[in-house]
Design a protein around this motif. Structure first.
Motif, PDB file in Angstrom:
ATOM      1  N   LEU A   1     -23.316  -4.732  15.376  1.00 37.08           N
ATOM      2  CA  LEU A   1     -22.149  -5.028  14.546  1.00 37.08           C
ATOM      3  C   LEU A   1     -22.157  -4.211  13.257  1.00 37.08           C
ATOM      4  O   LEU A   1     -21.125  -3.687  12.815  1.00 37.08           O
ATOM      5  CB  LEU A   1     -22.105  -6.517  14.206  1.00 37.08           C
ATOM      6  N   GLU A   2     -23.345  -4.101  12.647  1.00 37.32           N
ATOM      7  CA  GLU A   2     -23.459  -3.342  11.399  1.00 37.32           C
ATOM      8  C   GLU A   2     -23.188  -1.865  11.636  1.00 37.32           C
ATOM      9  O   GLU A   2     -22.469  -1.218  10.864  1.00 37.32           O
ATOM     10  CB  GLU A   2     -24.853  -3.547  10.802  1.00 37.32           C
ATOM     11  N   HIS A   3     -23.770  -1.334  12.712  1.00 39.67           N
ATOM     12  CA  HIS A   3     -23.596   0.087  13.011  1.00 39.67           C
ATOM     13  C   HIS A   3     -22.133   0.423  13.293  1.00 39.67           C
ATOM     14  O   HIS A   3     -21.634   1.484  12.865  1.00 39.67           O
ATOM     15  CB  HIS A   3     -24.453   0.468  14.213  1.00 39.67           C
ATOM     16  N   LEU A   4     -21.442  -0.470  13.991  1.00 39.35           N
ATOM     17  CA  LEU A   4     -20.053  -0.218  14.363  1.00 39.35           C
ATOM     18  C   LEU A   4     -19.068  -0.694  13.305  1.00 39.35           C
ATOM     19  O   LEU A   4     -17.864  -0.509  13.467  1.00 39.35           O
ATOM     20  CB  LEU A   4     -19.748  -0.906  15.702  1.00 39.35           C
ATOM     21  N   GLN A   5     -19.598  -1.327  12.246  1.00 42.87           N
ATOM     22  CA  GLN A   5     -18.772  -1.848  11.163  1.00 42.87           C
ATOM     23  C   GLN A   5     -17.685  -2.785  11.697  1.00 42.87           C
ATOM     24  O   GLN A   5     -16.511  -2.722  11.318  1.00 42.87           O
ATOM     25  CB  GLN A   5     -18.142  -0.700  10.368  1.00 42.87           C
ATOM     26  N   SER A   6     -18.122  -3.666  12.572  1.00 38.15           N
ATOM     27  CA  SER A   6     -17.186  -4.594  13.218  1.00 38.15           C
ATOM     28  C   SER A   6     -16.840  -5.748  12.291  1.00 38.15           C
ATOM     29  O   SER A   6     -17.682  -6.235  11.537  1.00 38.15           O
ATOM     30  CB  SER A   6     -17.805  -5.137  14.511  1.00 38.15           C
ATOM     31  N   LYS A   7     -15.596  -6.210  12.392  1.00 41.66           N
ATOM     32  CA  LYS A   7     -15.113  -7.298  11.550  1.00 41.66           C
ATOM     33  C   LYS A   7     -14.706  -8.535  12.356  1.00 41.66           C
ATOM     34  O   LYS A   7     -14.485  -9.602  11.776  1.00 41.66           O
ATOM     35  CB  LYS A   7     -13.911  -6.826  10.727  1.00 41.66           C
ATOM     36  N   SER A   8     -14.596  -8.397  13.673  1.00 39.49           N
ATOM     37  CA  SER A   8     -14.132  -9.530  14.473  1.00 39.49           C
ATOM     38  C   SER A   8     -14.762  -9.502  15.861  1.00 39.49           C
ATOM     39  O   SER A   8     -15.006  -8.432  16.431  1.00 39.49           O
ATOM     40  CB  SER A   8     -12.603  -9.526  14.586  1.00 39.49           C
ATOM     41  N   ILE A   9     -15.002 -10.697  16.384  1.00 44.79           N
ATOM     42  CA  ILE A   9     -15.660 -10.868  17.684  1.00 44.79           C
ATOM     43  C   ILE A   9     -14.888 -11.896  18.492  1.00 44.79           C
ATOM     44  O   ILE A   9     -14.496 -12.945  17.978  1.00 44.79           O
ATOM     45  CB  ILE A   9     -17.109 -11.380  17.522  1.00 44.79           C
ATOM     46  N   VAL A  10     -14.688 -11.613  19.779  1.00 44.00           N
ATOM     47  CA  VAL A  10     -14.208 -12.618  20.712  1.00 44.00           C
ATOM     48  C   VAL A  10     -15.249 -12.715  21.830  1.00 44.00           C
ATOM     49  O   VAL A  10     -15.804 -11.701  22.264  1.00 44.00           O
ATOM     50  CB  VAL A  10     -12.811 -12.271  21.277  1.00 44.00           C
ATOM     51  N   SER A  11     -15.545 -13.925  22.258  1.00 44.70           N
ATOM     52  CA  SER A  11     -16.606 -14.124  23.240  1.00 44.70           C
ATOM     53  C   SER A  11     -16.168 -15.102  24.314  1.00 44.70           C
ATOM     54  O   SER A  11     -15.334 -15.986  24.086  1.00 44.70           O
ATOM     55  CB  SER A  11     -17.870 -14.669  22.555  1.00 44.70           C
ATOM     56  N   TRP A  12     -16.744 -14.924  25.492  1.00 48.98           N
ATOM     57  CA  TRP A  12     -16.606 -15.949  26.525  1.00 48.98           C
ATOM     58  C   TRP A  12     -17.147 -17.288  26.020  1.00 48.98           C
ATOM     59  O   TRP A  12     -18.057 -17.332  25.177  1.00 48.98           O
ATOM     60  CB  TRP A  12     -17.437 -15.563  27.734  1.00 48.98           C
ATOM     61  N   ASP A  13     -16.607 -18.368  26.551  1.00 53.58           N
ATOM     62  CA  ASP A  13     -17.213 -19.684  26.406  1.00 53.58           C
ATOM     63  C   ASP A  13     -18.045 -19.910  27.655  1.00 53.58           C
ATOM     64  O   ASP A  13     -17.552 -20.363  28.681  1.00 53.58           O
ATOM     65  CB  ASP A  13     -16.141 -20.763  26.260  1.00 53.58           C
ATOM     66  N   ASP A  14     -19.315 -19.552  27.577  1.00 53.82           N
ATOM     67  CA  ASP A  14     -20.208 -19.495  28.734  1.00 53.82           C
ATOM     68  C   ASP A  14     -21.462 -20.306  28.435  1.00 53.82           C
ATOM     69  O   ASP A  14     -21.961 -20.291  27.309  1.00 53.82           O
ATOM     70  CB  ASP A  14     -20.554 -18.016  29.001  1.00 53.82           C
ATOM     71  N   LYS A  15     -21.982 -20.994  29.433  1.00 48.65           N
ATOM     72  CA  LYS A  15     -23.179 -21.808  29.218  1.00 48.65           C
ATOM     73  C   LYS A  15     -24.361 -20.974  28.740  1.00 48.65           C
ATOM     74  O   LYS A  15     -25.283 -21.493  28.096  1.00 48.65           O
ATOM     75  CB  LYS A  15     -23.552 -22.557  30.491  1.00 48.65           C
ATOM     76  N   ARG A  16     -24.339 -19.683  29.031  1.00 52.10           N
ATOM     77  CA  ARG A  16     -25.440 -18.819  28.616  1.00 52.10           C
ATOM     78  C   ARG A  16     -25.452 -18.568  27.110  1.00 52.10           C
ATOM     79  O   ARG A  16     -26.445 -18.081  26.571  1.00 52.10           O
ATOM     80  CB  ARG A  16     -25.386 -17.506  29.397  1.00 52.10           C
ATOM     81  N   LEU A  17     -24.355 -18.872  26.417  1.00 46.09           N
ATOM     82  CA  LEU A  17     -24.373 -18.775  24.954  1.00 46.09           C
ATOM     83  C   LEU A  17     -25.491 -19.644  24.387  1.00 46.09           C
ATOM     84  O   LEU A  17     -26.252 -19.211  23.515  1.00 46.09           O
ATOM     85  CB  LEU A  17     -23.025 -19.215  24.375  1.00 46.09           C
ATOM     86  N   GLU A  18     -25.587 -20.866  24.869  1.00 44.13           N
ATOM     87  CA  GLU A  18     -26.638 -21.776  24.409  1.00 44.13           C
ATOM     88  C   GLU A  18     -28.003 -21.301  24.871  1.00 44.13           C
ATOM     89  O   GLU A  18     -28.972 -21.302  24.107  1.00 44.13           O
ATOM     90  CB  GLU A  18     -26.373 -23.192  24.933  1.00 44.13           C
ATOM     91  N   GLU A  19     -28.095 -20.880  26.122  1.00 43.87           N
ATOM     92  CA  GLU A  19     -29.380 -20.455  26.689  1.00 43.87           C
ATOM     93  C   GLU A  19     -29.965 -19.278  25.913  1.00 43.87           C
ATOM     94  O   GLU A  19     -31.183 -19.171  25.763  1.00 43.87           O
ATOM     95  CB  GLU A  19     -29.194 -20.058  28.161  1.00 43.87           C
ATOM     96  N   PHE A  20     -29.110 -18.410  25.402  1.00 39.73           N
ATOM     97  CA  PHE A  20     -29.578 -17.204  24.713  1.00 39.73           C
ATOM     98  C   PHE A  20     -29.470 -17.331  23.197  1.00 39.73           C
ATOM     99  O   PHE A  20     -29.610 -16.348  22.470  1.00 39.73           O
ATOM    100  CB  PHE A  20     -28.800 -15.979  25.185  1.00 39.73           C
TER     101      PHE A  20
END
Length: 238
Positions: free
Chosen positions: A82-101
């Protein structure tokens, strides 16, 4: 308004075709068993490390960056991206693996730093797409990963919309090592097993790197039909 369609004399028509073929009319389709199936032998003896090397080599050919992380280091790896790409916004799946990782904490940290973070929410419909259209980063998880072509297979579901991989400027695909298979053959076998279990995905997306098109005079143009950049993060999930 779509007009209704009625099929007349279907049975007599099909019965006549079967008669002309000299056999009884078939009511079920039997899958043929082929004597030779070379697709099952290709890359069948490669090790996990060899598959990963093959994936890396192919990813380079399709202009896709590959980085490695563990479950513990994934948040810091994402932070660096994110820092390297100077990103300002993120959209993500709502996936059970979010918690796992451990990604909920990462998202909390991103919000604290001033980034806009949106987790796909089927309840708000079109608003998800509107956010994805403006997002810098789209984060998904690969359900099946094809080493031979460096392709991620994304199986859509309520919280796993294809817009997350198609609309943002950059697609970040998190690839569990356990998802890596040699080629399309194994992916189709896996999808068939899901179907037999009654777990059909609403859509199957097979994505190989960023959007590439060379339709006009064979000149490669990136980003015409999707993200300008793709990053694969391979996670040791053993």
């Amino acid at each position: 308004m779509r007009a209704s369609t009625n099929i007349h004399h279907k049975d007599s028509f099909l019965d006549n075709i079967a008669k002309q073929l000299g056999r009884p009319r078939r009511t079920q389709i039997e899958q043929p068993v082929w004597k030779n199936q070379p697709q099952l032998d290709l890359l069948k003896d490669v090790t996990e490390n060899q598959l990963i090397e093959l994936l890396k080599e192919q990813a380079e050919k399709i202009h896709t960056e590959v980085v490695f992380a563990s479950i513990e280091t994934l948040p810091s790896v994402l932070d660096r991206i994110l820092e390297h790409l100077q990103s300002k916004s993120i959209v993500s799946w709502d996936d059970k693996r979010l918690e796992e990782f451990g990604l909920p904490l990462f998202f909390e940290g991103a919000i604290f730093k001033g980034l806009d973070v949106h987790i796909w929410d089927p309840a708000i419909g079109q608003k998800n797409i509107e956010f994805a259209e403006k997002a810098d980063i789209g984060i998904t998880f690969s359900d099946i990963t094809l080493a031979e072509s460096a392709s991620v297979v994304l199986l859509s579901d309520k919280g796993k919309a294809r817009s997350v991989s198609l609309l943002p400027k950059i697609h970040v695909a998190i690839i569990p090592k356990s998802s890596i298979v040699p080629r399309m053959t194994q992916a189709m076998q896996h999808i068939k097993r899901l179907e037999e279990q009654g777990r059909k995905p609403s859509c199957i997306n097979i994505i190989s790197g960023p959007s590439n098109s060379a339709d006009i005079e064979m000149n490669l143009v990136v980003g015409v039909h999707g993200p300008l950049k793709a990053i694969y993060i391979i996670i040791d999930d053993a």
